[in-house]
Design a protein around this motif. Structure first.
Motif, mmCIF file in Angstrom:
data_model
loop_
_atom_site.group_PDB
_atom_site.id
_atom_site.type_symbol
_atom_site.label_atom_id
_atom_site.label_comp_id
_atom_site.label_asym_id
_atom_site.label_seq_id
_atom_site.Cartn_x
_atom_site.Cartn_y
_atom_site.Cartn_z
ATOM 1 N N ILE A 231 0.896 -1.169 0.047
ATOM 2 C CA ILE A 231 0.029 -0.224 0.063
ATOM 3 C C ILE A 231 0.858 1.064 0.159
ATOM 4 N N ASN A 232 1.984 1.326 0.733
ATOM 5 C CA ASN A 232 3.039 2.395 0.823
ATOM 6 C C ASN A 232 3.438 2.826 -0.549
ATOM 7 N N GLU A 233 3.793 1.501 -1.416
ATOM 8 C CA GLU A 233 4.326 1.665 -2.438
ATOM 9 C C GLU A 233 3.491 2.099 -3.802
ATOM 10 N N LEU A 234 2.283 2.245 -3.393
ATOM 11 C CA LEU A 234 1.316 2.931 -4.433
ATOM 12 C C LEU A 234 1.382 4.260 -4.630
ATOM 13 N N THR A 235 2.119 4.903 -3.750
ATOM 14 C CA THR A 235 2.452 6.433 -3.833
ATOM 15 C C THR A 235 3.020 6.793 -5.053
ATOM 16 N N MET A 236 2.214 7.672 -5.811
ATOM 17 C CA MET A 236 2.533 8.345 -7.227
ATOM 18 C C MET A 236 2.268 7.274 -8.292
ATOM 19 N N LYS A 237 1.793 6.105 -7.977
ATOM 20 C CA LYS A 237 1.428 5.284 -9.067
ATOM 21 C C LYS A 237 -0.066 5.118 -9.488
ATOM 22 N N LEU A 238 -0.788 5.927 -8.571
ATOM 23 C CA LEU A 238 -2.219 5.759 -9.103
ATOM 24 C C LEU A 238 -2.507 6.637 -10.026
ATOM 25 N N ASP A 239 -3.676 6.091 -10.795
ATOM 26 C CA ASP A 239 -4.217 7.029 -11.809
ATOM 27 C C ASP A 239 -5.364 7.769 -11.363
ATOM 28 N N LEU A 240 -5.477 8.980 -11.166
ATOM 29 C CA LEU A 240 -6.522 9.857 -10.411
ATOM 30 C C LEU A 240 -8.037 9.652 -11.046
ATOM 31 N N GLN A 241 -7.926 9.984 -12.350
ATOM 32 C CA GLN A 241 -8.983 9.919 -13.032
ATOM 33 C C GLN A 241 -9.649 8.619 -13.042
ATOM 34 N N SER A 242 -8.970 7.518 -13.046
ATOM 35 C CA SER A 242 -9.582 5.962 -12.754
ATOM 36 C C SER A 242 -10.121 5.795 -11.498
ATOM 37 N N VAL A 243 -9.284 6.265 -10.484
ATOM 38 C CA VAL A 243 -9.717 6.314 -9.154
ATOM 39 C C VAL A 243 -11.105 7.150 -8.862
ATOM 40 N N LEU A 244 -11.205 8.230 -9.580
ATOM 41 C CA LEU A 244 -12.400 9.026 -9.346
ATOM 42 C C LEU A 244 -13.627 8.452 -10.142
#
Length: 642
Positions: free
Chosen positions: A562-575
């Motif tokens: 979970i910690n290593e997800l930093t800066m690897k997530l796509d914001l639009q996909s999450v939204l």
């Protein structure tokens, strides 16, 4: 235990049962204990025996590893004084950060005062059956069962994984000494009572290894209370709902001594759905950012349709050139119905008020501050945090940067504005994007106060608000993905403590600086429901379920992942995922009450509860609002005058 093998508290050994002979009542091999071993070369899955034994006529449930038959081992009691803490996991060093900043340092604390729970070395344990509080059985898609046992002191044992079956046989053997009474709201959760307590017979439990037709699987709600540092503790059951009308009911009141003890400071129980048909998750599209502002103002500069602006912001964010103006409305610095002239007066009043507060701390001499430990502590924390907040951003980079001075001064002034709260680590992360956008000391301060109105409880010392949000997140995740919850439970991660940082500073460390600007302005609209930030957390967790379930992740590696997800997530996909989850829940006709409460659909008053009609209309309102928001993003972007 040996170094690195256990995260439980230190134990004090006695040998009160050493001289008593052991009578073996039940034994089953192939029961594995999944540990949280620190060293990567250690096997985190330990095979062993589960047994029911009698020592001096006292029945107990014991587990011991395969390498130790355990039959002659003494029951080893342990106790811990108040304030003692568990061993802290330091498997990798994040450098200097506050406790929440890097999700890798989590203390496993257990308050074991007055507990009869017992441990032997090498992870073995012994629990007198009189101290067994509850038992929860779960199953993965691979078909393996695991049990989570909790003592009356509220201390969960490590999950026991039955790789070769045998839960039914164990439970039948337990029934010789205790009665396992099923929760009417969760077919997998059972309370333990003495044989003379009047609880119903084992024959009605339908507790089959093959996961067959469970008598209570039709129930919608799932009571599941969790504390921040451990597994579930169930504090309330409506047991009569399980029995047919002709069946006698053995009532238990809080004064009934057969009830497990309940702590007044527990956060209560949460109802979480179990087996609810949510229906399909709809497809969601995002829209373009808000790119016009003047067209939404009347001749006096008053915003004519704030709701439409909020819908457009929720759908697509705000174009960078408009953020400085729009943020001041979203964060309450300017009222939506204020005129341009009124806003000039507001700015003047707010400017004067800000500098009056700033003078208060600027005029404190060094000698005075030496006698004010609270102010001195605030200043020390602020100076330390300012020097490491968003230094990669050009506005705060380099030495003697004026942006750092502004960051420092605004935070110090906030201490004067809210001295009871003062400064808490993490608040600098909330201010830096606001200061970057406004590039104005006064405006950034008052926008920060507006933001803190939404999240100030996150920073309170009691952490009650953070615990409550983690409970609410559990409610939502249990409704959306029970299998993922079961997996996290099995790895001692059901508390969702790895989401603490997400919720504390609204995902500030998880996304890029530019993405955070968009995410926060979306959240500031308060659309499409309450606690949308929790649905964002659900969206992220469900996006990772394939990586987690079916893997060999344990407690530590889940935290690390979970910690290593930093800066690897796509914001639009999450939204998109979060909004789709919201629509899916809103469209469910049998949405449980606790889920409705989290989403703001149902909040009963102290004197009366909302009627079903009012609940349905509120659900329909939010559903329509969300659907209309999608259409608004594609409509003409001019104002709609009333």
């Amino acid at each position: 235990t040996e170094e690195g093998e256990s995260s439980l508290t230190e134990i004090t050994f006695t040998s009160s049962f050493r001289l008593f002979p052991l009578q073996l009542i039940f034994e089953k091999e192939g029961v594995y204990l999944h540990t949280n071993a620190k060293r990567s070369n250690q096997d985190t899955s330990i095979p062993g025996f589960i047994r029911i034994v009698e020592r001096a006529g006292v029945p107990a449930l014991e587990w011991s590893p395969l390498e130790d038959d355990g039959r002659n081992a003494p029951a080893v009691l342990f106790s811990k004084k108040d304030g003692d803490g568990g061993e802290e996991d330091t498997s990798f060093d994040p450098g200097y950060e506050p406790d929440w900043a890097v999700i890798s340092t989590v203390k496993k604390e257990r308050n074991t005062e007055q507990s009869s729970f017992s441990l032997t070395g090498h992870w073995a344990f012994s629990l007198p059956l009189s101290e067994l509080y509850s038992l929860r059985r779960s199953r993965f898609s691979l078909g393996r069962n695991f049990l989570v046992l909790t003592s009356r002191g509220g201390h969960p044992l490590p999950p026991l994984h039955f790789h070769r079956g045998g839960t039914r046989e164990l439970l039948r053997a337990l029934h010789r000494y205790i009665i396992l009474d099923p929760s009417p709201l969760d077919g997998r959760l059972f309370l333990a009572y003495p044989q003379d307590s009047g609880a119903q017979s084992f024959d009605r439990l339908q507790f089959l290894d093959d996961g067959g037709n469970d008598l209570v699987s039709r129930f919608i709600h799932d009571p599941y209370a969790t504390t921040f540092g451990g597994f579930s503790k169930v504090t309330n059951f409506f047991r009569a709902a399980l029995r047919p009308p002709e069946s006698p009911v053995h009532s238990r009141t809080p004064q009934d001594p057969s009830l497990p003890p309940q702590s007044d400071d527990e956060p209560g129980f949460e109802l979480i759905t179990c087996g609810v048909e949510l229906g399909p998750r709809p497809d969601v599209t995002r829209g373009p950012p808000l790119d016009k502002w003047e067209e939404f103002l009347d001749s006096e500069g008053r915003v004519t349709c704030p709701e439409k602006i909020k819908e457009l912001v929720f759908r697509g964010g705000i174009t960078p050139s408009l953020r400085k103006e729009a943020w001041k409305f979203l964060l309450g610095f300017y009222p939506w119905n204020s005129t341009a002239m009124e806003r000039e007066d507001i700015l003047q009043v707010k400017t004067d008020e800000y500098f009056r507060m700033k003078v208060q701390w600027k005029s404190v001499s060094e000698e005075q501050e030496m006698r004010n430990s609270l102010l001195r502590g605030y200043r020390s924390l602020i100076e330390r945090d300012v020097n490491r907040t968003d230094r990669h951003n050009t506005f705060f980079s380099g030495n003697d940067n004026p942006g750092l001075t502004l960051l420092h001064d605004v935070l110090m002034t906030y201490c004067m504005y809210n001295f009871d709260l003062g400064y808490v680590q993490g608040m600098s992360d909330l201010l830096s994007p606001i200061l970057f956008i406004t590039q104005n000391e006064v405006e950034s301060f008052w926008c920060l106060t507006g933001f803190m109105e939404l999240v100030h409880q996150n920073f309170e010392e009691s952490q009650e608000a953070m615990k409550q949000q983690l409970l609410q997140l559990s409610v939502l995740l249990k409704a959306l993905d029970p299998e993922l919850c079961d997996f996290l439970d099995s790895q001692d991660s059901g508390s969702l403590c790895f989401c603490f940082r997400w919720l504390l500073i609204w995902f500030k460390r998880e996304f890029s600086f530019e993405d955070i600007l968009t995410l926060w302005e979306v959240l500031w609209t308060r659309l499409p429901c309450e606690n949308f930030h929790l649905l964002i957390a659900c969206s992220i967790l469900q996006s990772q379920r394939g990586e987690l379930i079916g893997s060999d992740h344990d407690f530590n590696t889940i935290l690390k992942h979970i910690n290593e997800l930093t800066m690897k997530l796509d914001l639009q996909s999450v939204l998109r995922g979060a909004e789709a989850i919201c629509l899916q829940l809103l469209q469910c006709k049998e949405l449980p009450v606790m889920v409705k409460q989290v989403l703001g659909l149902y909040v009963p008053s102290s004197s009366e509860e909302a009627s079903p009609d009012s609940q349905a209309s509120e659900t329909q309102r939010l559903l329509s609002q969300s659907q209309e928001g999608a259409a608004a993003s594609n409509s003409a972007r001019g104002p709609t005058h009333p």
